[in-house]
Every structure is written in C-alpha cells, then in structure tokens.
Design a protein around this motif. Sequence first.
Motif, PDB file in Angstrom:
ATOM      1  N   ILE A 349       0.834  -1.202   0.000  1.00 32.62           N
ATOM      2  CA  ILE A 349       0.000   0.000   0.000  1.00 32.62           C
ATOM      3  C   ILE A 349       0.868   1.252   0.000  1.00 32.62           C
ATOM      4  N   PRO A 350       0.682   2.150  -0.953  1.00 33.93           N
ATOM      5  CA  PRO A 350       1.445   3.402  -0.959  1.00 33.93           C
ATOM      6  C   PRO A 350       1.254   4.170   0.347  1.00 33.93           C
ATOM      7  N   GLY A 351       2.335   4.613   0.921  1.00 31.61           N
ATOM      8  CA  GLY A 351       2.271   5.358   2.175  1.00 31.61           C
ATOM      9  C   GLY A 351       2.497   4.527   3.416  1.00 31.61           C
ATOM     10  N   VAL A 352       2.485   3.193   3.271  1.00 30.57           N
ATOM     11  CA  VAL A 352       2.730   2.310   4.414  1.00 30.57           C
ATOM     12  C   VAL A 352       4.170   1.805   4.322  1.00 30.57           C
ATOM     13  N   GLY A 353       5.092   2.668   4.756  1.00 26.91           N
ATOM     14  CA  GLY A 353       6.485   2.281   4.815  1.00 26.91           C
ATOM     15  C   GLY A 353       6.821   1.664   6.157  1.00 26.91           C
ATOM     16  N   ALA A 354       8.113   1.491   6.407  1.00 32.08           N
ATOM     17  CA  ALA A 354       8.550   0.812   7.636  1.00 32.08           C
ATOM     18  C   ALA A 354       8.090   1.554   8.890  1.00 32.08           C
ATOM     19  N   LYS A 355       8.215   2.876   8.895  1.00 32.54           N
ATOM     20  CA  LYS A 355       7.832   3.647  10.084  1.00 32.54           C
ATOM     21  C   LYS A 355       6.323   3.599  10.322  1.00 32.54           C
ATOM     22  N   THR A 356       5.551   3.719   9.241  1.00 33.36           N
ATOM     23  CA  THR A 356       4.091   3.661   9.380  1.00 33.36           C
ATOM     24  C   THR A 356       3.646   2.283   9.851  1.00 33.36           C
ATOM     25  N   LEU A 357       4.277   1.238   9.331  1.00 31.04           N
ATOM     26  CA  LEU A 357       3.931  -0.115   9.751  1.00 31.04           C
ATOM     27  C   LEU A 357       4.221  -0.308  11.243  1.00 31.04           C
ATOM     28  N   GLU A 358       5.359   0.183  11.709  1.00 31.48           N
ATOM     29  CA  GLU A 358       5.688   0.063  13.131  1.00 31.48           C
ATOM     30  C   GLU A 358       4.666   0.801  13.993  1.00 31.48           C
ATOM     31  N   LEU A 360       1.519   1.262  13.216  1.00 29.75           N
ATOM     32  CA  LEU A 360       0.310   0.433  13.209  1.00 29.75           C
ATOM     33  C   LEU A 360       0.435  -0.756  14.159  1.00 29.75           C
ATOM     34  N   LEU A 361       1.593  -1.398  14.133  1.00 29.44           N
ATOM     35  CA  LEU A 361       1.794  -2.562  15.002  1.00 29.44           C
ATOM     36  C   LEU A 361       1.855  -2.156  16.470  1.00 29.44           C
ATOM     37  N   HIS A 362       2.367  -0.972  16.757  1.00 29.30           N
ATOM     38  CA  HIS A 362       2.410  -0.496  18.146  1.00 29.30           C
ATOM     39  C   HIS A 362       0.999  -0.349  18.711  1.00 29.30           C
ATOM     40  N   VAL A 363       0.070   0.105  17.866  1.00 31.37           N
ATOM     41  CA  VAL A 363      -1.311   0.331  18.324  1.00 31.37           C
ATOM     42  C   VAL A 363      -2.149  -0.942  18.236  1.00 31.37           C
ATOM     43  N   PHE A 364      -2.054  -1.653  17.107  1.00 33.15           N
ATOM     44  CA  PHE A 364      -2.955  -2.787  16.858  1.00 33.15           C
ATOM     45  C   PHE A 364      -2.300  -4.154  17.062  1.00 33.15           C
ATOM     46  N   ARG A 365      -1.014  -4.172  17.327  1.00 32.42           N
ATOM     47  CA  ARG A 365      -0.212  -5.328  17.717  1.00 32.42           C
ATOM     48  C   ARG A 365       0.181  -6.234  16.554  1.00 32.42           C
ATOM     49  N   THR A 366      -0.756  -6.627  15.677  1.00 36.05           N
ATOM     50  CA  THR A 366      -0.409  -7.527  14.573  1.00 36.05           C
ATOM     51  C   THR A 366      -1.052  -7.038  13.274  1.00 36.05           C
ATOM     52  N   GLU A 367      -0.519  -7.534  12.151  1.00 35.71           N
ATOM     53  CA  GLU A 367      -1.088  -7.185  10.854  1.00 35.71           C
ATOM     54  C   GLU A 367      -2.497  -7.754  10.686  1.00 35.71           C
ATOM     55  N   MET A 368      -2.766  -8.934  11.232  1.00 34.80           N
ATOM     56  CA  MET A 368      -4.115  -9.486  11.148  1.00 34.80           C
ATOM     57  C   MET A 368      -5.119  -8.574  11.835  1.00 34.80           C
ATOM     58  N   ASN A 369      -4.725  -7.960  12.942  1.00 40.60           N
ATOM     59  CA  ASN A 369      -5.621  -7.026  13.615  1.00 40.60           C
ATOM     60  C   ASN A 369      -5.855  -5.774  12.782  1.00 40.60           C
ATOM     61  N   VAL A 370      -4.807  -5.297  12.100  1.00 41.50           N
ATOM     62  CA  VAL A 370      -4.969  -4.133  11.214  1.00 41.50           C
ATOM     63  C   VAL A 370      -5.933  -4.470  10.083  1.00 41.50           C
ATOM     64  N   LEU A 371      -5.787  -5.661   9.509  1.00 43.93           N
ATOM     65  CA  LEU A 371      -6.576  -6.045   8.342  1.00 43.93           C
ATOM     66  C   LEU A 371      -8.005  -6.465   8.682  1.00 43.93           C
TER      67      LEU A 371
END
Length: 415
Positions: A349-358, A360-371
Amino acid sequence: MNKQPEHQIEHASPAVYYGDFHIHIGATSEGKPVKMSGSRNLTFEQIAYEAADRKGLQLIGIIDCHAPGVLKDIEQLLQSGEMSEHPDGGIRYKDTTIMLGTEIEVREGAGSAHVLCYLPNYYAMKHFSEWMSFHIRNITLSTQRIYVDARTLQAETMSHGGIFIPAHVFTPHKSVFGNCTAKMGNILDLESVDAIELGLSADTGMAERLSELDRFPFLTNSDAHSLKKIAREYNALMLQEASFKEWSLALHAKEQRCIAGNYGLNPLLGKYHRTTCINGHLVEKEEAALIMRKPGLERHFVCPICGSKRLIRGVYDRIEVIADRNEEEAICKAKNRPPYHYQIPLEYIPGVGAKTLEKLLHVFRTEMNVLHEASLDALEQTVGADVAARIHAARSGDVSIQSGGGGVYGRMERK
C-alpha cells in the motif's frame, strides 16, 4: 485476535484461525543456505517470531523442514523449551502452531511440478527426510528433484500420516497444470491429494473452470521468500485449536471444521497472470503468435510486437486452454466455495512504509488485527485520513489494477 483461549478449547465451538502454509527457510541458524532464493534471515525461529508476534497468524506451514540443518534447529528449540510439540501435531510457539513441511520437485508428464508434503511432528519429518535422502541429490537444500514417481511420494507422505498438496498449480514454471499436464489425474493419485494451492496468479473462480478440482479444497498461501512476504496470502479456518489434526479436519470439512475463507491478491497482481514474451509484451492470443519458420516444420512462437522467440505462458491463458467450463459456469460453482477475498498486503500500500507499519503494530499489535479488526476511525487516529483510506480500500479490494505477467507483478492504484 479472533480465537478461543487455550483453556476453553475442549468444549468450545470452532472459531476463526488464520494460517499461511507455504513459508520458505532461507538459512539455518548457523547461516547455511537452504532456499537459495530466500532471504538469509528466514530461519525457523525468526519465521515463527514474525508470524506469531507481528503478522498475527495462529497457524503457519514452514517449508524446507526436511533439511538436516533445519531439523537440528528444531530439535534445539524443542530441547530448550522455547518451542514444544503439540500432542495433536505441529510445533507450538506462543499462540502459533507450526506445520512442518517440505517442497519437492517431481518430474511427471511433460515437465516438472512442485508439491508440498507436511508431516505431523518432528520425528515423522526426520524419518521422512531420511527416506528422501536416498532419492534426491542434495538433502540440505530446498525444492530438490526427487527421483521417484509422484505416486510413490504421495504414498510415502500418507504412510507418515502426512498431508499432500500440489503447489501453485497453474504457474508456468514447475506446476501440475502449468508445466506437466492438462489433467491432474494423469500424474497424481487423486485419493491422496488433500488440497490445492492456487498460487498468486489465480483465484477460486479461475480454478473452478476445471471440473477435476471440484472435490478439493483451495488454499491461498504466500510462498514467502522473505519475512515481509509472510501472509501476503492466507486462509481463514474454523477450528477448535491450532494443531495439525485440526488443520487436517478443516481440509476435509469434518466435524464442523472447515476453510472459512481465502484471502489473496487479485490475480491481476500476480506476476504470471497473463501470457507475455520474454520482453514483457502482452500476447492476447498465443495462437496468433505462432508462425511457420519453414513450410512443413513445427510452428514456433514469435512475438508480434518485438519479434522475441521466448514465451512465458500466463495462468489466465493456460486455464483458457485446458478449462472444461466457461467463466459463467465457474462463477456459479464458486458460490459454493468459501469466499475469496481480494486483499492487498500492507507492504503493497502506498504510504505504508517501515515507520508507518511500526506505528500500526504499536497500536494494533499484529497485521491481522490491522486487516480484520481495526476500524476506519481507529486507523485515521493512528496514521491519518489519507493512509487510513488507502488501507481501508486495500483490505476491501477496492482498487484498480494493471495486470501482471512475464515475471513482473501487476500494479495497484486506488480508485
């Protein structure tokens, strides 16, 4: 995370578990190569951490576990107590269960195909590896050709209580339909096939154009060669717990266990979706590009655009040739299957680089939770409205796509 706590399992109703069953090992913990095209940080332990702690998967299939160096790593992790064997099969790491698998190349029909064999526990995989070592040239590496016929390999897998799944069945290189045969029954014992892996360039509707596949469940797996590619495609399963036994029940739709859904890329994003020449020019009709070099000789491919004589056949176009159903009939049949959800992985996804992903994971814990769990409002509060809208569009498949082919992935644009 939508799963039952372990202490409630015995009398619980089935719940949703997420699984990706095709993740390669790049190297052993000692740095010895296993999958030559895989990232060297793809060790057994690091895959488990990434899948459990960052991706949020409850089941994973780690391929290449037959390699002696990998078996040594597994044994050490079991002895240290960092991991443990599940009594119903699989290796436990935190809340995630690992299925021990191996990808093997078989020579059948007109070419070669990759197949996936999963064994229920460490000792079964060790014995299976010992048997394999007499029939392949290099037991330390991934995806080696085995010098027995495919049905013998299937029988050996079954004798160890294993699961047998043809891999990425339509891709032009090393697959049952893409490289070997128009009918799977010509080269495999269909009674010993437990499921079909679709691959990144196909979906349920495309596979349903082959009536031979009606009896088999479909899996969408990542075929990950790097940590970030884990769960780019995955499956939702209804299980009572994460174990090899429960996974087998789900594949065979027994005792209320089943595959609840497939989450995968739109096939247009797959790098082998359409037929191209070696230079990447789309060949709409392969037949039109076949010419006679000399009268009376076999016809050869020549690209009508650049004159290239090398063809990379696309999954869509291959299915067009071997299908025994039209697209409308296949769509009707697909309605009886678990839903296939088009979903774009976060890394695409454009705009979801390494810092943005971190973040997201800090708040939602896992990618499955984000999705699957994070609301649009919660995403907006975390990464802003623009990126949140892109994530929301990607996880719902609401994007426009330029088709891929010839080894080049398709491209995504937000509508």
